[in-house]
Design an enzyme around this catalytic site. Structure first.
Site, short mmCIF file in Angstrom:
data_model
loop_
_atom_site.label_atom_id
_atom_site.label_comp_id
_atom_site.label_asym_id
_atom_site.label_seq_id
_atom_site.Cartn_x
_atom_site.Cartn_y
_atom_site.Cartn_z
CB CYS A 95 42.23 49.61 36.68
SG CYS A 95 43.31 51.04 36.66
CG HIS A 348 39.21 53.01 33.16
ND1 HIS A 348 38.66 51.98 33.89
CD2 HIS A 348 40.55 52.99 33.43
CE1 HIS A 348 39.63 51.38 34.59
NE2 HIS A 348 40.77 51.97 34.32
CB CYS A 379 46.79 47.41 32.34
SG CYS A 379 46.08 49.01 31.89
#
Length: 402
Positions: A95, A348, A379
């Site tokens: 991420c 995302h 995160c």
């Protein structure tokens, strides 16, 4: 002689984010073409920067295969028409891919090796579902290094609720609902559109169209709607589709520069990098990762959380953001936090998101000369967190009238 330099975020753009899958607007669009489109849009907006002066291009993707493989930074640079003298590389930190692209290029600028760099990320989760090309080493589970649930992000989010019982599902639902409302309000006020690069898209019927805004937003969301949703990661659980970021396709790109290049080319930077940090936590509760990474970044900067006037926190899951806010004593609905909504509403696309956070923070800095420092944090899968602290170049030290 190379000299230590300040690092500036000059500009950032992104494609509109699309819903992943066959019904999504980018199903017939290649991942690398999304990155190319963002790169071209970035260079067109910054015509004062000679393309042959770009020292490197770092582009992240989580699934580095297929149309996201082939050393993205180099292949996208060529496809976007940058001179062949401009090198490039690919980066992977799940991420935090684009965030790592920025901090890696920023560090190279900071030590005086680079003057100008492009940093971003792309993720086509429709073509490359998370983990689809991965073959985790069996030792992870066999030798109990990592809990089997650690590879399922929704399960890790459920575990934050287990660890912190006062963080309730109702708080999470409210946060998810407000994200949808805030994104729509930002669209209505024209806040997000200036940094979106339109993308030509081809529908299932072969007809061409233009992607101009984020797909899949749900501005009508109510608490009643969210209370009725299933909990896919655990029976009678607390994480739902309404409090999770949806699967998304999209690309982001930013232009970074050192102090010398800013002066020489007459650039007007939008932010100055103050500090950055990454941290590891137990993979099975990866959502708390930004807490230690933020503490490290604050320490490096010589700041406290009270110095941060604006927060752009990635909403992988509502509970994950709430856990960070709770740790630092910040209210769930604090107006400094994600004031234009976040990933629960816009999506995302894993490795792309870090630069989206920066684009939104930069736009808010321009409106808020009373705010000196801002934080972008997220995160990261397998138990990590990433944080970058930025300074507002437009800060004037004047208190804002309420």
């Amino acid at each position: 002689m190379a000299e230590i330099s300040d690092v500036y975020f000059v500009d950032g753009v992104r494609t509109p984010f699309g819903r992943a899958g066959e019904k999504g607007m980018y199903w017939n669009t290649r991942a690398d073409d999304l990155a190319v489109k963002a790169t071209i849009g970035l260079m067109e907006r910054n015509a004062a920067v000679p393309a042959d002066r770009i020292d490197d291009v770092a582009i992240a993707a989580t699934s580095q295969t297929g149309d996201q493989g082939l050393t993205l930074g180099r292949s996208v640079a060529i496809l976007a028409g940058l001179p062949q003298t401009v090198p490039g590389l690919a980066i992977e930190r799940m991420c935090a891919g684009a965030m790592t692209s920025v901090t890696t290029m920023g560090a190279s600028i900071g030590v005086g090796m680079y003057d100008l760099a492009i940093a971003g990320g792309v993720e086509h989760m429709g073509h490359h579902p998370i983990g689809s090309n991965a073959d985790p080493n069996p030792r992870f589970v066999a030798e109990k290094m990592v809990d089997p649930g650690a590879l399922n992000m929704g399960v890790t989010a459920e575990r934050i609720f287990d660890r912190f019982p006062h963080l309730t599902k109702e708080r999470s639902d409210r946060f998810g609902m407000l994200s949808q409302h805030k994104v729509q309000a930002a669209y209505d006020a024209g806040k997000l559109q200036p940094d979106l690069v339109p993308v030509a898209i081809k529908g299932a019927d072969g007809a061409w169209g233009l992607a101009t805004e984020d797909e899949g937003r749900r501005p009508q969301t109510t608490m009643e709607d969210l209370a009725a949703l299933k909990t896919p990661f655990r029976p009678h659980g607390r994480v739902t589709a309404g409090t999770s970021s949806p699967l998304t396709d999209g690309a982001t790109m930013s232009l970074l520069a050192g102090g010398g290049a800013v002066k020489e080319l007459g650039l007007t930077p939008k932010m100055r990098m103050v500090s950055f940090a990454y941290a590891g936590v137990q993979p099975e509760i990866m959502g708390i990762g930004p807490i230690p990474s933020t503490e490290k970044a604050l320490k490096k900067a010589g700041l406290t959380i009270d110095d941060i006037g604006l927060f752009e926190l990635n909403e992988a899951f509502a509970i994950q953001v709430i856990s960070l806010l709770d740790h630092f004593g910040i209210a769930d609905d604090d107006p400094r936090v994600n004031q234009w909504g976040g990933a629960i509403a816009v999506g995302h696309p894993l490795a792309a998101t870090g630069v989206r956070l920066m684009i939104q923070l930069a736009a808010q800095f321009a409106e808020r000369p009373d705010v000196r420092y801002g934080l972008t944090a997220m995160c990261v899968g397998l138990g990590q967190g990433g944080s970058v602290i930025w300074e507002n170049p437009f800060f004037d030290g004047k208190k804002r009238k309420k």
